[in-house]
Scaffold this active site. Structure first.
Site, short mmCIF file in Angstrom:
data_model
loop_
_atom_site.label_atom_id
_atom_site.label_comp_id
_atom_site.label_asym_id
_atom_site.label_seq_id
_atom_site.Cartn_x
_atom_site.Cartn_y
_atom_site.Cartn_z
N ALA A 29 2.55 4.19 2.28
CA ALA A 29 2.09 3.14 1.31
C ALA A 29 1.19 3.52 0.18
O ALA A 29 0.75 4.78 0.32
CB ALA A 29 1.37 2.05 2.39
N HIS A 30 0.87 2.86 -0.52
CA HIS A 30 0.00 3.00 -1.63
C HIS A 30 -1.42 3.56 -1.18
O HIS A 30 -1.81 3.28 -0.29
CB HIS A 30 -0.39 1.76 -2.55
N ASN A 31 -1.97 4.52 -2.06
CA ASN A 31 -3.00 5.06 -2.07
C ASN A 31 -3.26 6.10 -0.90
O ASN A 31 -4.47 6.70 -0.63
CB ASN A 31 -4.09 4.17 -1.92
#
Lengths: 330, 330, 330
Positions: free
Chosen positions: C245-247
């Site tokens: 996922a993001h980050n």
């Protein structure tokens, strides 16, 4: 001029739009005459940068104020009644009951989805395959390698990312987003079995009914219904690698995180939260506002508002470490 | 005329074919002279509609009979020895030992897969990429954005849905179905490791051998074998988001539900049922007719006919709530 | 001539290259004058075949020696100090501290990735969609139905398999491999929530930074970062059906097996092993060299070098049955 802008909820972003320029200026023809500072990007409260937009969910503590003291002006979206200390340092403070939501609304207003994707809004790729008679609402964007089946229909301003597909008998509302390789209306996975005979697939002829502003994640699949359509109501957001099987019904504004398996004929209420990696047994019902924990295996009905977790999933008296608050997804 | 048709097993559907028309009439040139009623769709026993085809797995209870009393004639596929009460209400009762199976067979006969997909059977999309020398059996349908590698081979009447791919050294039998974005013959995930050195992928050169009438789900991946082919035997059905890793061997007529992770070199017997979200440790063996429960994490061999569930998976003395009977998938 | 070649680590394969021909001879112009035997394929120690290359991780036992006795010469990669018994049977014994690694290096040298795929190295498919201004390093191979976004960049000798996509603001190092339908840089799954209002997606504008020699599996998705890029460091290998996922930030040479859900803002160290089907809670940290077990649901930080397993995951004092050694993946 008062640097504290009290607008709870965060209103129409008029103030913010008036002050934002720079990297977004090609998107918005913003007037600049009454602009106290320019915004040229986004930053995080843990590393705030001058001239950026940032948000924080908590009241600014000493450490944050110290970090904000040493830098040029920026715009901070912060909880209610927290603006004065930040404004006193020369920054623009935008107060909101839901700072993350306000941040999302503002950045989305500045950067529409097509711009985020580096595309032209409303364009159709010549490398897409649109079936005869498919009805596509105005303003819809279709990237390359997208399939839209004959007999499907979608509303205005949908966005179909590369490799996604809309199957036969699928109806999407307006503003729906299909991410990369998403499959809406796959032909289910139901078989008739008989001793000593080959398994025989049951055709799934009832399609999928999707409301407005629904997002279907990358490599996510939504199975078509057998006798009644599979349903996904307005505002529901589904992440990547999710399977929603045939005959499911999902209420409004529910969030389903990545890697969730929703078996056939499951009913999920509105404003539910299904955490990553959960698996739901066929035919169960998840009540409105319920939360299903990370990796939970849910084998029976979940009451409205309940939080369940574990294998098999059990109810937690109060929201446990699995719970995500109403203020935002991770 | 006797409205009870006793044909157990459900036979060749001659009677039913003779009575079905309407929405399917463009598919079948059905004679209508001896047709007592017309079928113009499917319905559910919980909401039966006149002129439709429906099935039920249980003996019709009072409630169902009441619902069937108030409506015009329909055709009901029902368990054995249950036809008289329904026929007495003026409906056609088709008795079968496996009503769901009979329903599947009948609807499939009326609506071939290409029709369900809204396509023309046997057509090749000009937007597919078929490698030189690939051998494709007669009657195979290839939708857009499909890749068929050089050096692959498939039998007659296969169906490759949009975005699916057949890798090098992959051999499919006849009647195989690859759903959207399915990948058969991906290059595995085996690495040679050495302290302080970069991980090095082991080429997977042995391909995949697939029997007849195998279905590979949407966004499902089947890894190529290293030294011997990965094998999937005739009649096995695999749902969406499944990974079958390199060197696995899966027997005939097994069903693998969505989101299952089958690690490398796993052996699965025939007529097994692997429930959604299960994960299988590498190199284990699942015996013939075994059932693996929802979300189970299986770390050791499972005996033939056993049912296992939980994390880590343990044997249940008798089929528990995880078990799905032979009568059909959810 | 001494049939035992002691080269630990397995060196530059000069000896081996000199003896390999046959099916690989179109790839390599190998001299044959000093070749004692010809290699015409690969085999397994459980079924060794004359004229093949094989490897074993353990000291050859009586049974293996017996199997090797009855056949013509082959080349065996074996652990250190294990060569004499095999060489005495007339075979070539190549000793290595890491036989599986040596096998991988040798076969890869003989069969480059493009050959394994049945393609031409460095070719671009005319059925790919490369955005204006995308920067693509020399020697990169792009198969059909691949998308490369404007504003992306990749180094030399990358390999993008059919249907994979490189999103905007994605930077790949050299030698990266994207398998079928892989999505790098999808637009995350973060929403701002506010009571009674529609969920609003947070644009993910910070892209993805990928090091060298990273492999992204088939149907795997890597979300773009919000404020800082999602990071995957050099040498890390990610299998199929994984969502990062993001980050997130993933260190060097980590291995993530199939079906793993990595929630937002997770940090994973270097040389970790994440087993199939694991799910990681958002914002946790997995220390360097840690191992996460099959199907584990990890809800808190994992210390460097620790092994965790279960739901929720707990630490094992010593590596348990979940552990995979440094010598190779399953």
């Amino acid at each position: 001029m008062d640097h504290v802008t009290s607008s709870v909820p965060f209103g129409d972003f008029r103030v913010a739009l008036n002050i934002v320029r720079s990297e977004f200026s090609s998107v918005l023809g913003l007037p600049s005459e009454d602009v106290p500072i320019e915004i040229h990007g986004l930053s995080s409260p843990s590393e705030p940068r001058a001239g950026t937009l940032l948000f924080t969910m908590s009241s600014p503590d000493e450490a944050l104020l110290r970090r904000l003291e040493g830098i040029g002006a920026c715009v901070a979206i912060i909880p209610e009644d927290c603006g004065k200390a930040i404004a006193a340092l020369g920054h623009i403070a935008l107060e909101s009951a839901w700072p993350k939501y306000a941040f999302a609304k503002l950045v989305r207003a500045l950067v529409p989805l097509a711009v985020e994707r580096g595309r032209v809004s409303g364009s159709y790729s010549p490398l897409a395959a649109v079936g005869e008679g498919a009805i596509i609402g105005a303003g819809t964007t279709i990237e390359e390698f997208v399939s839209v089946a004959s007999g499907s229909r979608m509303g205005e301003d949908c966005y179909l990312m590369r490799g996604s597909s809309v199957g036969p008998r699928v109806h999407l509302g307006r503003g729906c987003v299909l991410k990369e390789n998403a499959v809406v209306g796959d032909l289910g996975f139901g078989f008739g079995l008989a001793a000593g005979r080959p398994h025989t697939r049951i055709p799934q002829l009832a399609g999928v009914e999707v409301g407005d502003d629904v997002e279907i994640g990358a490599c996510t699949t939504i199975g078509a219904g057998t006798l009644v359509p599979t349903r996904i109501e307005t505002g529901t957001k589904i992440s990547n690698h999710v399977h929603v099987a045939h005959n499911c019904s999902i209420g409004t504004n529910t969030i389903i995180a990545c890697g969730v398996n929703v078996s056939g004929s499951v009913t999920i209420g509105k404003r539910c939260w299904i955490a990553p990696g959960a698996t739901l047994r066929n035919k169960i019902s998840i009540g409105d506002g319920a939360a299903v924990g990370l990796g939970a295996v849910v084998v029976k009905d979940v009451s409205p508002g309940a939080t369940v977790a574990g294998v098999p999933a059990r109810v937690f008296d109060k929201p446990g470490p699995w719970y995500e608050s109403e203020t935002g997804t991770p």
